[in-house]
Write a protein that holds these residues in place. Structure first.
Motif, PDB file in Angstrom:
ATOM      1  N   ARG A 154       2.587  -4.735 -10.525  1.00 28.65           N
ATOM      2  CA  ARG A 154       2.834  -3.584  -9.657  1.00 28.65           C
ATOM      3  C   ARG A 154       4.096  -3.801  -8.835  1.00 28.65           C
ATOM      4  O   ARG A 154       4.413  -4.929  -8.453  1.00 28.65           O
ATOM      5  CB  ARG A 154       1.657  -3.400  -8.690  1.00 28.65           C
ATOM      6  N   THR A 156       6.021  -2.572  -5.317  1.00 30.76           N
ATOM      7  CA  THR A 156       5.911  -1.851  -4.060  1.00 30.76           C
ATOM      8  C   THR A 156       7.320  -1.588  -3.547  1.00 30.76           C
ATOM      9  O   THR A 156       8.156  -2.492  -3.500  1.00 30.76           O
ATOM     10  CB  THR A 156       5.085  -2.663  -3.046  1.00 30.76           C
ATOM     11  N   THR A 167       6.455   4.139   1.842  1.00 34.31           N
ATOM     12  CA  THR A 167       6.161   2.991   0.998  1.00 34.31           C
ATOM     13  C   THR A 167       5.217   3.413  -0.120  1.00 34.31           C
ATOM     14  O   THR A 167       4.172   4.009   0.146  1.00 34.31           O
ATOM     15  CB  THR A 167       5.508   1.857   1.817  1.00 34.31           C
ATOM     16  N   VAL A 168       5.597   3.132  -1.343  1.00 33.94           N
ATOM     17  CA  VAL A 168       4.755   3.500  -2.481  1.00 33.94           C
ATOM     18  C   VAL A 168       4.571   2.316  -3.415  1.00 33.94           C
ATOM     19  O   VAL A 168       5.401   1.413  -3.458  1.00 33.94           O
ATOM     20  CB  VAL A 168       5.361   4.683  -3.304  1.00 33.94           C
ATOM     21  N   THR A 169       3.476   2.334  -4.153  1.00 36.92           N
ATOM     22  CA  THR A 169       3.247   1.325  -5.173  1.00 36.92           C
ATOM     23  C   THR A 169       3.109   2.018  -6.522  1.00 36.92           C
ATOM     24  O   THR A 169       2.450   3.057  -6.629  1.00 36.92           O
ATOM     25  CB  THR A 169       1.976   0.509  -4.872  1.00 36.92           C
ATOM     26  N   VAL A 170       3.769   1.466  -7.520  1.00 34.92           N
ATOM     27  CA  VAL A 170       3.635   1.999  -8.877  1.00 34.92           C
ATOM     28  C   VAL A 170       3.242   0.851  -9.805  1.00 34.92           C
ATOM     29  O   VAL A 170       3.669  -0.284  -9.618  1.00 34.92           O
ATOM     30  CB  VAL A 170       4.954   2.636  -9.383  1.00 34.92           C
TER      31      VAL A 170
ATOM     32  N   ARG B 191      -0.117   8.200 -10.717  1.00 39.35           N
ATOM     33  CA  ARG B 191       0.552   6.925 -11.016  1.00 39.35           C
ATOM     34  C   ARG B 191       1.308   6.349  -9.835  1.00 39.35           C
ATOM     35  O   ARG B 191       1.890   5.282  -9.914  1.00 39.35           O
ATOM     36  CB  ARG B 191       1.522   7.112 -12.184  1.00 39.35           C
ATOM     37  N   ILE B 192       1.351   7.107  -8.762  1.00 44.16           N
ATOM     38  CA  ILE B 192       2.125   6.671  -7.604  1.00 44.16           C
ATOM     39  C   ILE B 192       1.209   6.669  -6.394  1.00 44.16           C
ATOM     40  O   ILE B 192       0.581   7.677  -6.075  1.00 44.16           O
ATOM     41  CB  ILE B 192       3.319   7.624  -7.358  1.00 44.16           C
ATOM     42  N   GLU B 193       1.112   5.509  -5.767  1.00 45.35           N
ATOM     43  CA  GLU B 193       0.208   5.384  -4.622  1.00 45.35           C
ATOM     44  C   GLU B 193       1.059   5.282  -3.355  1.00 45.35           C
ATOM     45  O   GLU B 193       1.919   4.407  -3.257  1.00 45.35           O
ATOM     46  CB  GLU B 193      -0.598   4.096  -4.835  1.00 45.35           C
ATOM     47  N   THR B 194       0.831   6.194  -2.426  1.00 46.98           N
ATOM     48  CA  THR B 194       1.627   6.171  -1.197  1.00 46.98           C
ATOM     49  C   THR B 194       0.850   5.455  -0.114  1.00 46.98           C
ATOM     50  O   THR B 194      -0.308   5.776   0.152  1.00 46.98           O
ATOM     51  CB  THR B 194       1.936   7.609  -0.741  1.00 46.98           C
ATOM     52  N   HIS B 195       1.478   4.443   0.521  1.00 47.89           N
ATOM     53  CA  HIS B 195       0.785   3.709   1.586  1.00 47.89           C
ATOM     54  C   HIS B 195       1.070   4.300   2.937  1.00 47.89           C
ATOM     55  O   HIS B 195       0.185   4.636   3.682  1.00 47.89           O
ATOM     56  CB  HIS B 195       1.201   2.246   1.585  1.00 47.89           C
ATOM     57  N   ASP B 196       2.346   4.378   3.264  1.00 44.30           N
ATOM     58  CA  ASP B 196       2.626   4.992   4.553  1.00 44.30           C
ATOM     59  C   ASP B 196       3.950   5.715   4.533  1.00 44.30           C
ATOM     60  O   ASP B 196       4.812   5.467   3.704  1.00 44.30           O
ATOM     61  CB  ASP B 196       2.563   3.962   5.685  1.00 44.30           C
ATOM     62  N   ARG B 197       4.033   6.671   5.432  1.00 42.20           N
ATOM     63  CA  ARG B 197       5.249   7.457   5.563  1.00 42.20           C
ATOM     64  C   ARG B 197       5.606   7.421   7.029  1.00 42.20           C
ATOM     65  O   ARG B 197       4.836   7.839   7.876  1.00 42.20           O
ATOM     66  CB  ARG B 197       4.982   8.903   5.151  1.00 42.20           C
TER      67      ARG B 197
END
Ligand SMILES: Cc1cc2nc3c(=O)[nH]c(=O)nc-3n(C[C@H](O)[C@H](O)[C@H](O)COP(=O)(O)OP(=O)(O)OC[C@H]3O[C@@H](n4cnc5c(N)ncnc54)[C@H](O)[C@@H]3O)c2cc1C
Lengths: 251, 329
Positions: A154, A156, A167-170, B191-197
């Motif tokens: 993954r 980040t 912040t995103v994780t793919v 497919r894209i996980e956003t943690h913080d903005r």
């Protein structure tokens, strides 16, 4: 891990761009070419990932005529392992390029495609996102930080957006596009150039890839934007305020 | 003139929890202009959760429909999920032109949409001219040095518009029907996980929306000085602040303030550049401003070649004087 980094040949950002009198193209005489600055940042990031984890293969790709060898050699001199020139002469657009890259991803199976967010010639900012769409994989655009924990599969990323940072994780494989603040690319050294000469630079004819790369966009005419001419010099703050109030009427 | 095959435009709105992003109105303005010139129509698609404030803000502009895709999975925009929804709506309603205001939101999502629709795309369009049954689009290239007239083949055309080139749509009255779009949650790619903005707090208007922009360059030595000089002048003028890349790179200003080829494009009524040299990459983002003021200690700085009013001087001396005199009046 394997990382694919496309390098586009573009006029150096410091070159003055002129339009030919007939509006058919830009004047190419005397124009210096370089690797698109955002692509150099992408390659630098790939090199840093390799320096951190050791087992990274970096493949640089360019699409165009034989002159693009120059940019691929520059990429090899920075430290890429291998280069691929997709020979193509003629009109292309972002979608056509994305389709070529998608085919190469199918053949090369990289874990990560690291690309510049935009090319400074056409300023389109499309190819990476299109590639991610064609491949059906995740994307993280305009990034200013990239972290890949070894073995995690993954990435980040910190993305620069109009309203702040995100912040995103793919999951890998994924397409990641770079913004200016990700890093500062290293300079090519004489030793790097020597080593680059021995590294493989393979050429493939774009037509042999079996993808439809007909351009859907056609530039019909280029013009120079209306120039602005220098206005007046004011000597004091009072004079400036008076002009803005009474002449320009903007405050 | 009525087109043989009038276009069906779909405007992708940009919305946040607190409502519509105003740049959307430039895309609505463009779509309406094209629809009026061709006898076509335009719809607007709002995606997110919650969306009510944005939907309300889009009433009265003459959209044939306002499509609404509301689902908690769509609360934060991610390119894959949003593209999925946009492609569904575009197919279902036979959209022939998809557009949005150029921003990091649309630049992230629309190319992905174009690829999924196998459509050509143009970014940062500054004019759309119907020609017969087709269109010519103008857009800038090479850091604003060149304007290209471009045509787009294919049944579906995708483009983003430069907000500063199109006047925001004005309300003409009338309600557009609000049409809910059923979101099939299971089919979202996720497919894209956003943690913080982290939105950069500003308290000042956005430079792309402001009537006056005060912008600082490398002359400004630190964040406190930026706030005092650039922020101070902006506040007495009710202006937005911006900066050159030099200050963003130095960590003095956040990325959200960068104006230029690779930052934001602005065209306010008044742009004031403080200690900015006028590199072509910076000019690309501001030279369409109506009135440009440059304050720079180097009388040869290239920014003076495009400034309507130039003042040669040290910003550390000139700007406090300017702020003081503006406060007095
Ligand atoms: C691919 C690429 C993309 C880029 N994208 C952008 C972009 O989007 N936006 C952007 O802005 N730049 C961009 N740049 C960078 C651009 O080329 C310039 O380097 C940058 O704009 C310079 O910023 P500046 O004018 O603040 O700094 P400088 O060029 O260093 O100018 C500082 C100016 O301040 C003046 N000055 C110094 N002290 C004082 C003082 N006390 N009082 C008054 N004047 C003073 C100096 O005379 C000088 O003219 C890009 C570059 C590249 C290669």
């Amino acid at each position: 891990m394997k990382i694919l980094v496309p390098l586009k040949r573009v006029p150096d950002p410091d070159t003055k761009i002129r339009v030919r009198a007939d509006g058919s193209a830009i004047e190419t005489d005397g124009v210096k070419y370089t690797v698109n600055p955002f692509d150099a940042i992408a390659l630098e990031e790939a090199l840093r990932l390799r320096e951190q984890s050791g087992t990274v293969e970096i493949l640089v790709i360019s699409i165009g005529t034989a002159v693009c060898q120059e940019q691929l050699r520059a990429g090899l001199a920075m430290g890429a392992d291998r280069a691929l020139l997709i020979r193509h002469d003629g009109e292309t657009d972002s979608l056509g390029i994305a389709k070529i890259l998608a085919e190469l991803v199918r053949r090369e199976r990289p874990d990560l495609i690291l690309m510049g967010k935009q090319a400074i010639d056409d300023d389109s900012n499309q190819t990476g996102q299109m590639l991610a769409g064609l491949l059906g994989v995740g994307q993280a655009t305009f990034i200013s930080r990239l972290t890949i924990a070894p073995g995690s599969g993954r990435a980040t990323c910190c993305r620069e957006t109009d309203s702040g940072l995100e912040t995103v994780t793919v999951s890998l494989p994924a397409v990641v596009t770079t913004d200016l603040r990700l890093n500062e690319p290293r300079y090519v050294t004489a030793l790097g150039i020597m080593k680059a000469k021995k590294k493989p630079l393979e050429e493939i004819d774009a037509a042999s890839l079996g993808v439809d790369i007909r351009s859907r966009t056609h530039v019909t005419r280029l013009t120079r934007p209306k120039g602005r001419s220098a206005g007046v010099r004011v000597r004091t703050v009072d004079e400036l305020l008076q002009k803005l109030r009474e002449e320009a009427r903007v405050i | 003139m009525t087109h043989m095959t009038p276009p069906k435009l779909l405007v992708i709105a940009e919305s946040e929890r607190d409502g519509l992003k105003l740049v959307t109105l430039a895309a609505v303005g463009c779509a309406r202009q094209v629809a009026e010139a061709t006898g076509g129509r335009f719809d607007i698609l709002v995606i997110g959760a919650p969306v009510q404030a944005a939907v309300d803000a889009l009433q009265g502009y003459g959209a044939a429909n306002i499509f609404v895709a509301e689902a908690k999975e769509l609360a934060v925009p991610t390119a894959d999920n949003y593209a999925h929804v946009i492609v569904d709506v575009a197919r279902m309603h036979g959209a022939t032109m998809l557009t949005a205001a150029a921003s990091t939101f649309s630049k992230d999502i629309l190319p992905r949409v174009a690829a999924l629709l196998d459509a050509g795309m143009l970014s940062d369009v500054t004019a759309v001219v119907p020609v017969g049954d087709e269109y010519t689009f103008d857009r800038v290239m090479y850091a604003g040095n060149v304007i290209a007239a471009v045509t787009l083949d294919g049944p579906v055309k995708v483009f983003t518009v430069r907000a500063s080139a199109f006047p925001a749509a004005e309300k003409s009255g009338g309600q557009s029907p609000v049409v809910p779009i059923a979101v099939d949650r299971a089919s979202l790619p996720n497919r894209i996980e956003t943690h913080d903005r982290v939105a950069t707090p500003s308290g000042r208007p956005d430079a792309t929306e402001a009537r006056v922009v005060v912008s600082g360059g490398r002359a400004i030595k630190n964040a406190a000085d930026f706030e005092r000089l650039v922020g101070g002048l902006a506040d007495v003028l009710g202006a937005a602040v911006g900066s050159s890349r030099a200050l963003v790179d130095a960590g003095i200003t956040p990325n959200t303030l960068q104006i230029g080829q690779t930052g934001k494009a602005v065209a306010p009524e008044l742009y004031i550049g403080l200690g900015i040299s006028g590199a072509i990459q910076h000019l690309a983002g501001m030279k369409d401003s109506k009135v440009i003021v440059a304050i720079n200690q180097d009388s040869e700085a290239p920014i003076f070649e495009i400034a309507d009013y130039g003042l040669v001087g040290d910003v550390y001396a000139v700007v406090p004087e300017l702020i003081g005199k503006l406060k007095l009046s």
